[in-house]
Design an enzyme around this catalytic site. Structure first.
Site, PDB file in Angstrom:
ATOM      1  N   HIS A   1      35.146  49.044  22.483  1.00  7.65           N
ATOM      2  CA  HIS A   1      36.220  48.154  22.900  1.00  7.65           C
ATOM      3  C   HIS A   1      37.175  47.887  21.745  1.00  7.65           C
ATOM      4  O   HIS A   1      36.847  48.140  20.586  1.00  7.65           O
ATOM      5  CB  HIS A   1      35.641  46.825  23.403  1.00  7.65           C
ATOM      6  CG  HIS A   1      35.038  45.999  22.314  1.00  7.65           C
ATOM      7  ND1 HIS A   1      33.779  46.248  21.811  1.00  7.65           N
ATOM      8  CD2 HIS A   1      35.519  44.938  21.610  1.00  7.65           C
ATOM      9  CE1 HIS A   1      33.511  45.369  20.846  1.00  7.65           C
ATOM     10  NE2 HIS A   1      34.561  44.565  20.706  1.00  7.65           N
TER      11      HIS A   1
ATOM     12  N   HIS B   1      40.962  47.797  16.380  1.00  3.01           N
ATOM     13  CA  HIS B   1      40.020  48.854  16.016  1.00  3.01           C
ATOM     14  C   HIS B   1      38.850  48.903  16.987  1.00  3.01           C
ATOM     15  O   HIS B   1      38.619  47.961  17.747  1.00  3.01           O
ATOM     16  CB  HIS B   1      39.478  48.606  14.603  1.00  3.01           C
ATOM     17  CG  HIS B   1      38.711  47.333  14.494  1.00  3.01           C
ATOM     18  ND1 HIS B   1      39.349  46.102  14.391  1.00  3.01           N
ATOM     19  CD2 HIS B   1      37.378  47.066  14.517  1.00  3.01           C
ATOM     20  CE1 HIS B   1      38.434  45.152  14.341  1.00  3.01           C
ATOM     21  NE2 HIS B   1      37.230  45.703  14.427  1.00  3.01           N
TER      22      HIS B   1
END
Length: 172
Positions: free
Chosen positions: A115, A34
């Site tokens: 990220h 995620h």
């Protein structure tokens, strides 16, 4: 109860991230790959109702956007974390910023670096070996983002979706 807000990328990106996470991320079983928009925070039922209303407004006002991943990067020397670097498009930066103003507590500890974690909590030698190999590989992902999720943490430490908010769709 602990809550968080995240974007889950498409299955091909999750599959590629999980290929590394299975081996190099001790949190692999706790949450799928995620992009964190808002790290863990506590809220009672009344506060949660307020936040859900605000999240619906944010989603309604957000247009879908595309993310790009072209390489791996790292947070070293702060931590031995390796991640897919999500190019910081303005729509993503703006979305994350909205999760830290108004009714939301600003719980940012660090500047926002979009990220998807693929390795963490590595000992230094293993980190050096894994990062050295991965930075030589080519990663080319493009993904259409049209929603984010409010998550809650279970007693065993894992995270699950509480509610999904679709961009530009009137939610009541």
């Amino acid at each position: 109860m602990n809550y968080g807000i995240a974007i889950f990328p498409s299955k091909p990106i999750q599959d590629q991230a999980n290929a590394y996470r299975k081996r190099y991320d001790p949190h692999y079983a706790l949450i799928p790959p995620h992009i964190t928009l808002k790290r863990s925070f506590e809220a009672n039922d009344d506060k949660l109702d307020e936040l859900i209303t605000e999240l619906k407004t944010i989603a309604n006002e957000t247009d879908p956007f595309t993310i790009h991943i072209n390489k791996v990067s790292t947070f070293t020397p702060v931590t031995n974390t390796i991640y897919f670097k999500v190019e910081p498009v303005q729509a993503l930066i703006d979305l994350q910023a909205k999760m830290h103003v108004g009714k939301f507590e600003d719980n940012n500890e660090h500047p926002f670096v979009p990220h998807i974690t693929i390795a963490q909590d590595l000992v230094h030698d293993e980190y050096s070996d894994v990062f050295g190999r991965l930075k030589m590989e080519s990663f080319q992902f493009e993904d259409a983002i049209d929603r984010f999720q409010l998550l809650y943490q279970l007693d065993n430490g894992s995270w699950t979706v509480y509610e999904t908010f679709v961009f530009g769709k009137e939610q009541v």
